[in-house]
Design a protein around this motif. Sequence first.
Motif, PDB file in Angstrom:
ATOM      1  N   TYR A 175      26.443 -25.008 -10.622  1.00 51.17           N
ATOM      2  CA  TYR A 175      27.072 -23.938  -9.855  1.00 51.17           C
ATOM      3  C   TYR A 175      26.933 -24.196  -8.357  1.00 51.17           C
ATOM      4  CZ  TYR A 175      27.353 -21.093 -14.124  1.00 51.17           C
ATOM      5  OH  TYR A 175      27.650 -20.623 -15.376  1.00 51.17           O
ATOM      6  N   VAL A 176      25.775 -24.681  -7.929  1.00 52.90           N
ATOM      7  CA  VAL A 176      25.553 -24.973  -6.507  1.00 52.90           C
ATOM      8  C   VAL A 176      26.476 -26.094  -6.052  1.00 52.90           C
ATOM      9  CG1 VAL A 176      23.882 -25.894  -4.858  1.00 52.90           C
ATOM     10  CG2 VAL A 176      23.181 -24.126  -6.468  1.00 52.90           C
ATOM     11  N   ARG A 177      26.579 -27.148  -6.850  1.00 51.90           N
ATOM     12  CA  ARG A 177      27.456 -28.273  -6.491  1.00 51.90           C
ATOM     13  C   ARG A 177      28.914 -27.830  -6.394  1.00 51.90           C
ATOM     14  NH1 ARG A 177      24.453 -32.374 -10.503  1.00 51.90           N
ATOM     15  NH2 ARG A 177      22.820 -33.025  -9.065  1.00 51.90           N
ATOM     16  N   LEU A 178      29.344 -27.006  -7.325  1.00 51.46           N
ATOM     17  CA  LEU A 178      30.723 -26.529  -7.313  1.00 51.46           C
ATOM     18  C   LEU A 178      30.996 -25.652  -6.097  1.00 51.46           C
ATOM     19  CD1 LEU A 178      33.389 -26.506  -8.801  1.00 51.46           C
ATOM     20  CD2 LEU A 178      32.555 -24.598 -10.158  1.00 51.46           C
ATOM     21  N   ALA A 179      30.048 -24.779  -5.744  1.00 45.88           N
ATOM     22  CA  ALA A 179      30.223 -23.919  -4.574  1.00 45.88           C
ATOM     23  C   ALA A 179      30.285 -24.750  -3.295  1.00 45.88           C
ATOM     24  CB  ALA A 179      29.086 -22.908  -4.491  1.00 45.88           C
ATOM     25  N   LYS A 180      29.444 -25.771  -3.189  1.00 45.63           N
ATOM     26  CA  LYS A 180      29.469 -26.636  -1.998  1.00 45.63           C
ATOM     27  C   LYS A 180      30.784 -27.396  -1.899  1.00 45.63           C
ATOM     28  CE  LYS A 180      24.557 -27.411  -1.236  1.00 45.63           C
ATOM     29  NZ  LYS A 180      23.478 -28.402  -1.136  1.00 45.63           N
ATOM     30  N   ARG A 181      31.304 -27.855  -3.032  1.00 43.23           N
ATOM     31  CA  ARG A 181      32.566 -28.588  -3.032  1.00 43.23           C
ATOM     32  C   ARG A 181      33.730 -27.681  -2.623  1.00 43.23           C
ATOM     33  NH1 ARG A 181      34.218 -30.558  -8.497  1.00 43.23           N
ATOM     34  NH2 ARG A 181      31.964 -30.670  -8.663  1.00 43.23           N
TER      35      ARG A 181
ATOM     36  N   LEU B 185      28.865 -21.821   3.770  1.00 42.17           N
ATOM     37  CA  LEU B 185      28.223 -21.134   2.654  1.00 42.17           C
ATOM     38  C   LEU B 185      27.545 -19.869   3.162  1.00 42.17           C
ATOM     39  CD1 LEU B 185      26.631 -24.216   0.912  1.00 42.17           C
ATOM     40  CD2 LEU B 185      28.544 -22.864   0.081  1.00 42.17           C
ATOM     41  N   PRO B 186      27.400 -18.850   2.326  1.00 40.24           N
ATOM     42  CA  PRO B 186      26.690 -17.640   2.738  1.00 40.24           C
ATOM     43  C   PRO B 186      25.245 -17.964   3.134  1.00 40.24           C
ATOM     44  CG  PRO B 186      27.863 -17.258   0.688  1.00 40.24           C
ATOM     45  CD  PRO B 186      27.975 -18.714   0.985  1.00 40.24           C
ATOM     46  N   HIS B 187      24.713 -17.214   4.078  1.00 41.18           N
ATOM     47  CA  HIS B 187      23.387 -17.470   4.648  1.00 41.18           C
ATOM     48  C   HIS B 187      22.309 -17.490   3.570  1.00 41.18           C
ATOM     49  CE1 HIS B 187      20.252 -17.439   7.666  1.00 41.18           C
ATOM     50  NE2 HIS B 187      19.700 -16.411   7.057  1.00 41.18           N
ATOM     51  N   GLN B 188      22.300 -16.516   2.699  1.00 39.21           N
ATOM     52  CA  GLN B 188      21.291 -16.427   1.645  1.00 39.21           C
ATOM     53  C   GLN B 188      21.400 -17.609   0.685  1.00 39.21           C
ATOM     54  OE1 GLN B 188      19.022 -14.154   1.721  1.00 39.21           O
ATOM     55  NE2 GLN B 188      18.020 -14.400  -0.244  1.00 39.21           N
ATOM     56  N   PHE B 189      22.613 -18.010   0.371  1.00 38.04           N
ATOM     57  CA  PHE B 189      22.842 -19.124  -0.546  1.00 38.04           C
ATOM     58  C   PHE B 189      22.396 -20.436   0.082  1.00 38.04           C
ATOM     59  CE2 PHE B 189      25.768 -22.172  -2.668  1.00 38.04           C
ATOM     60  CZ  PHE B 189      25.325 -21.986  -3.956  1.00 38.04           C
TER      61      PHE B 189
ATOM     62  N   GLU C  61      30.991 -16.814  -3.537  1.00 34.45           N
ATOM     63  CA  GLU C  61      30.036 -15.721  -3.747  1.00 34.45           C
ATOM     64  C   GLU C  61      29.748 -15.508  -5.233  1.00 34.45           C
ATOM     65  OE1 GLU C  61      31.047 -12.150  -1.714  1.00 34.45           O
ATOM     66  OE2 GLU C  61      31.089 -13.132   0.250  1.00 34.45           O
ATOM     67  N   ARG C  62      30.757 -15.630  -6.064  1.00 32.36           N
ATOM     68  CA  ARG C  62      30.565 -15.485  -7.509  1.00 32.36           C
ATOM     69  C   ARG C  62      29.677 -16.605  -8.041  1.00 32.36           C
ATOM     70  NH1 ARG C  62      29.640 -12.913 -11.906  1.00 32.36           N
ATOM     71  NH2 ARG C  62      30.762 -13.629 -13.729  1.00 32.36           N
ATOM     72  N   LEU C  63      29.909 -17.840  -7.583  1.00 30.09           N
ATOM     73  CA  LEU C  63      29.090 -18.967  -8.011  1.00 30.09           C
ATOM     74  C   LEU C  63      27.652 -18.832  -7.528  1.00 30.09           C
ATOM     75  CD1 LEU C  63      31.636 -21.861  -7.526  1.00 30.09           C
ATOM     76  CD2 LEU C  63      30.636 -21.118  -9.688  1.00 30.09           C
ATOM     77  N   ALA C  64      27.470 -18.251  -6.343  1.00 36.98           N
ATOM     78  CA  ALA C  64      26.112 -18.020  -5.836  1.00 36.98           C
ATOM     79  C   ALA C  64      25.367 -17.051  -6.750  1.00 36.98           C
ATOM     80  CB  ALA C  64      26.163 -17.484  -4.413  1.00 36.98           C
ATOM     81  N   GLY C  65      26.031 -16.009  -7.178  1.00 37.09           N
ATOM     82  CA  GLY C  65      25.418 -15.064  -8.102  1.00 37.09           C
ATOM     83  C   GLY C  65      25.117 -15.691  -9.451  1.00 37.09           C
ATOM     84  N   LEU C  66      26.035 -16.514  -9.942  1.00 35.42           N
ATOM     85  CA  LEU C  66      25.819 -17.188 -11.224  1.00 35.42           C
ATOM     86  C   LEU C  66      24.660 -18.181 -11.135  1.00 35.42           C
ATOM     87  CD1 LEU C  66      29.492 -17.855 -12.350  1.00 35.42           C
ATOM     88  CD2 LEU C  66      27.866 -16.275 -13.386  1.00 35.42           C
ATOM     89  N   ALA C  67      24.547 -18.881 -10.010  1.00 37.35           N
ATOM     90  CA  ALA C  67      23.442 -19.828  -9.825  1.00 37.35           C
ATOM     91  C   ALA C  67      22.106 -19.097  -9.804  1.00 37.35           C
ATOM     92  CB  ALA C  67      23.634 -20.622  -8.537  1.00 37.35           C
ATOM     93  N   SER C  68      22.078 -17.960  -9.141  1.00 32.63           N
ATOM     94  CA  SER C  68      20.852 -17.169  -9.092  1.00 32.63           C
ATOM     95  C   SER C  68      20.450 -16.685 -10.478  1.00 32.63           C
ATOM     96  CB  SER C  68      21.049 -15.980  -8.156  1.00 32.63           C
ATOM     97  OG  SER C  68      19.943 -15.144  -8.178  1.00 32.63           O
ATOM     98  N   THR C  69      21.404 -16.209 -11.243  1.00 29.25           N
ATOM     99  CA  THR C  69      21.144 -15.731 -12.592  1.00 29.25           C
ATOM    100  C   THR C  69      20.696 -16.868 -13.508  1.00 29.25           C
ATOM    101  OG1 THR C  69      22.812 -14.020 -12.294  1.00 29.25           O
ATOM    102  CG2 THR C  69      22.125 -14.485 -14.551  1.00 29.25           C
ATOM    103  N   ALA C  70      21.364 -18.018 -13.402  1.00 25.97           N
ATOM    104  CA  ALA C  70      20.995 -19.164 -14.240  1.00 25.97           C
ATOM    105  C   ALA C  70      19.599 -19.662 -13.900  1.00 25.97           C
ATOM    106  CB  ALA C  70      22.018 -20.286 -14.075  1.00 25.97           C
ATOM    107  N   ALA C  71      19.251 -19.665 -12.617  1.00 25.12           N
ATOM    108  CA  ALA C  71      17.913 -20.096 -12.215  1.00 25.12           C
ATOM    109  C   ALA C  71      16.855 -19.117 -12.710  1.00 25.12           C
ATOM    110  CB  ALA C  71      17.843 -20.238 -10.698  1.00 25.12           C
ATOM    111  N   ALA C  72      17.157 -17.837 -12.695  1.00 30.88           N
ATOM    112  CA  ALA C  72      16.215 -16.834 -13.180  1.00 30.88           C
ATOM    113  C   ALA C  72      15.999 -16.976 -14.690  1.00 30.88           C
ATOM    114  CB  ALA C  72      16.716 -15.433 -12.855  1.00 30.88           C
TER     115      ALA C  72
END
Length: 91
Positions: free
Chosen positions: A30-36, A45-49, A9-20
């Motif tokens: 961040y996405v690759r790390l969360a998937k791993r 993975l969370p639905h939104q992510f 969940e933390r990586l999902a938030g960081l990915a969203s912020t970095a993309a913005a």
Amino acid sequence: MTVAQERIERLAGLASTAAADCNDERAREYVRLAKRIAERNRLSLPHQFKRFTCDSCDAYLRPGKNARVRLQEGHVVITCDCGIQSRYPYE
């Protein structure tokens, strides 16, 4: 909630912020790390992510910037810049 779920969940938030902030490579990492982490811990993975990441290139999708969103009969089609399409039903 396990440590792995919190980290995802933390990586999902960081990915969203970095993309913005238009830092696409950092968001991709961040996405690759969360998937791993999810794979290793047998978590989903969370639905939104899951909806806003590309399965092919691991980009965090931002509609209008690096993704195209279209409505068709009964489903939403999200097309990444790499050309991969994802379809999700709606009612």
